[in-house]
Design a protein around this motif. Structure first.
Motif: not given
Length: 113
Positions: A20-39
Motif C-alpha cells: 500500500r505504501r508503494s502504491i501511495l508512492t506511485r500515486l504521489a507522481e499523479g493519478p494512475a489506472r488500477v492495472t498500471d498500479l497492479a503491474g
C-alpha cells in the motif's frame, strides 16, 4: 485527544503494508489506472483491489471510473491526522528526554561534589 481514534487507526493500518505504501508512492507522481498500479506489485488484480479498498476506506486515495477503466488518485490532505499525531508524539518525547537529560546532569553534579 482520545486514546483510540478510529480514523487514525484506519490510517496507520493502511500505511502499515509495504504494498500500500508503494502504491501511495506511485500515486504521489499523479493519478494512475488500477492495472498500471497492479503491474509492478506482481500481485493478482483482486489482491491489488483489496489493497486499494483499504487505502480508499482510510481516505488516502479517491477512485473514479470511466467506462471500464478505474483510476486512482492520492488525497494528500488525508495524511494530516498522522502528521498531527506524530508532531504531538515528538513534542511529548522531546520533553521527556529533556527532563531525563536534566536529571542525569543533576545526578552527575551531585556525585562531583
Amino acid at each position: 485527544m482520545a486514546k483510540h481514534d478510529p480514523d487514525l487507526s484506519r490510517l496507520f493500518h493502511a500505511l502499515a503494508d509495504a504494498t500500500r505504501r508503494s502504491i501511495l508512492t506511485r500515486l504521489a507522481e499523479g493519478p494512475a489506472r488500477v492495472t498500471d498500479l497492479a503491474g509492478p506489485t506482481g500481485l493478482r488484480l483482486p489482491t491489488v483491489m483489496r489493497h486499494l479498498s483499504v487505502l480508499e476506506e482510510a481516505g488516502l486515495i479517491a477512485t473514479s471510473k470511466d467506462g471500464r477503466v478505474r483510476t486512482c488518485a492520492i488525497v494528500p490532505e488525508a495524511m494530516q491526522p498522522v502528521r498531527t499525531w506524530m508532531d504531538e508524539q515528538q513534542t511529548i518525547w522531546e520533553a521527556r528526554l529533556d527532563r531525563l537529560d536534566a536529571f542525569v546532569m543533576d545526578v552527575m553534579k551531585e556525585r562531583g561534589k
